[in-house]
Scaffold this motif. Structure first.
Motif, PDB file in Angstrom:
ATOM      1  N   GLY A 130    -118.189  75.586 -35.425  1.00 48.82           N
ATOM      2  CA  GLY A 130    -118.242  77.021 -35.162  1.00 48.82           C
ATOM      3  C   GLY A 130    -117.936  77.409 -33.744  1.00 48.82           C
ATOM      4  O   GLY A 130    -118.770  77.287 -32.864  1.00 48.82           O
ATOM      5  N   GLY A 131    -116.725  77.866 -33.538  1.00 50.81           N
ATOM      6  CA  GLY A 131    -116.380  78.561 -32.305  1.00 50.81           C
ATOM      7  C   GLY A 131    -116.057  77.732 -31.095  1.00 50.81           C
ATOM      8  O   GLY A 131    -115.992  78.276 -30.007  1.00 50.81           O
TER       9      GLY A 131
ATOM     10  N   GLN B 127    -114.481  86.591 -35.803  1.00 48.05           N
ATOM     11  CA  GLN B 127    -115.831  86.285 -36.277  1.00 48.05           C
ATOM     12  C   GLN B 127    -115.785  85.407 -37.522  1.00 48.05           C
ATOM     13  O   GLN B 127    -116.542  84.442 -37.632  1.00 48.05           O
ATOM     14  CB  GLN B 127    -116.598  87.586 -36.575  1.00 48.05           C
ATOM     15  N   GLU B 128    -114.881  85.708 -38.458  1.00 49.66           N
ATOM     16  CA  GLU B 128    -114.754  84.885 -39.667  1.00 49.66           C
ATOM     17  C   GLU B 128    -114.328  83.466 -39.316  1.00 49.66           C
ATOM     18  O   GLU B 128    -114.850  82.499 -39.885  1.00 49.66           O
ATOM     19  CB  GLU B 128    -113.751  85.513 -40.628  1.00 49.66           C
ATOM     20  N   ASP B 129    -113.386  83.330 -38.401  1.00 51.49           N
ATOM     21  CA  ASP B 129    -112.944  81.993 -38.000  1.00 51.49           C
ATOM     22  C   ASP B 129    -114.071  81.214 -37.324  1.00 51.49           C
ATOM     23  O   ASP B 129    -114.230  80.011 -37.540  1.00 51.49           O
ATOM     24  CB  ASP B 129    -111.726  82.078 -37.069  1.00 51.49           C
ATOM     25  N   GLU B 130    -114.845  81.895 -36.501  1.00 47.46           N
ATOM     26  CA  GLU B 130    -115.950  81.219 -35.812  1.00 47.46           C
ATOM     27  C   GLU B 130    -117.057  80.803 -36.775  1.00 47.46           C
ATOM     28  O   GLU B 130    -117.735  79.800 -36.560  1.00 47.46           O
ATOM     29  CB  GLU B 130    -116.516  82.112 -34.711  1.00 47.46           C
ATOM     30  N   ASP B 131    -117.231  81.570 -37.851  1.00 47.71           N
ATOM     31  CA  ASP B 131    -118.291  81.278 -38.823  1.00 47.71           C
ATOM     32  C   ASP B 131    -117.847  80.310 -39.918  1.00 47.71           C
ATOM     33  O   ASP B 131    -118.672  79.906 -40.738  1.00 47.71           O
ATOM     34  CB  ASP B 131    -118.769  82.577 -39.488  1.00 47.71           C
ATOM     35  N   ASP B 132    -116.572  79.925 -39.930  1.00 42.26           N
ATOM     36  CA  ASP B 132    -116.039  79.085 -41.006  1.00 42.26           C
ATOM     37  C   ASP B 132    -116.594  77.658 -40.877  1.00 42.26           C
ATOM     38  O   ASP B 132    -116.282  76.951 -39.915  1.00 42.26           O
ATOM     39  CB  ASP B 132    -114.509  79.068 -40.937  1.00 42.26           C
ATOM     40  N   PRO B 133    -117.398  77.222 -41.850  1.00 41.51           N
ATOM     41  CA  PRO B 133    -117.997  75.879 -41.759  1.00 41.51           C
ATOM     42  C   PRO B 133    -116.992  74.765 -42.082  1.00 41.51           C
ATOM     43  O   PRO B 133    -117.275  73.604 -41.848  1.00 41.51           O
ATOM     44  CB  PRO B 133    -119.110  75.925 -42.805  1.00 41.51           C
TER      45      PRO B 133
END
Length: 170
Positions: free
Chosen positions: A27-28, A15-21
């Motif tokens: 994202g994702g 989740q953190e990796d997908e939300d990393d701008p």
């Protein structure tokens, strides 16, 4: 506790990796790098391997007294006790793989992948079956037939599953 923690930590890292701008993907996306997920997965697998080696070594070293404690008396036939002891000692050799594949399965669930563990464990079950067919009937061999043969088949299937998971994660 280790498997539950792995599932939760890997899911949080995903989740953190997908939300990393900071990733240009937005994202994702499929090409997205997953540094937190990767580092969490590697740490979990390293811990699992260490725990597996420790548990396996302890099981191997303490197998005779633990079997006596489990049996509850010394009235068991020495031949049966010997077969049980060989079984436990061979199975102890598979403990690092067993703990590591459990952790890999938990990581898969944390990544919302339920199919890969199913395929891996199905293939490992086939390895176990083939090993049982080949090894259990060899009753004349104390270390590679009978109960010990069944143990070797299981250990082989555990290490096969480890290789299968490694291929999936690569």
């Amino acid at each position: 506790f280790m498997y539950t923690a792995t599932t939760n930590l890997v899911a949080a890292a995903v989740q953190e990796d997908e939300d990393d701008p900071r990733d240009g993907d937005g994202g994702g996306g499929a090409g997205k790098k997953m540094p937190r997920t990767t580092s969490t997965l590697v740490a979990a697998l390293r811990l699992a391997a260490g725990v597996g080696v420790a548990f396996g070594a302890a099981t191997y070293a303490l197998s005779a007294p633990l079997l006596r404690l489990l049996i509850g008396n010394d009235g068991i036939d020495p031949e049966v006790f010997g077969a049980a002891l060989r079984y436990v000692r061979v199975r102890a050799l598979g403990m690092p793989a067993a703990v590591t594949i459990g952790t890999a399965q938990s990581a898969s669930l944390g990544m919302q992948d339920v199919r890969s563990p199913l395929y891996v464990l199905g293939a490992a079950a086939l390895v176990n079956l083939l090993g049982d067919v080949a090894l259990v009937p060899r009753a004349g061999s104390r270390w590679f037939g009978g109960a010990a043969g069944a143990a070797w088949a299981t250990v082989a299937s555990q290490y096969a599953a480890l290789v299968f998971f490694a291929g999936w994660m690569a």
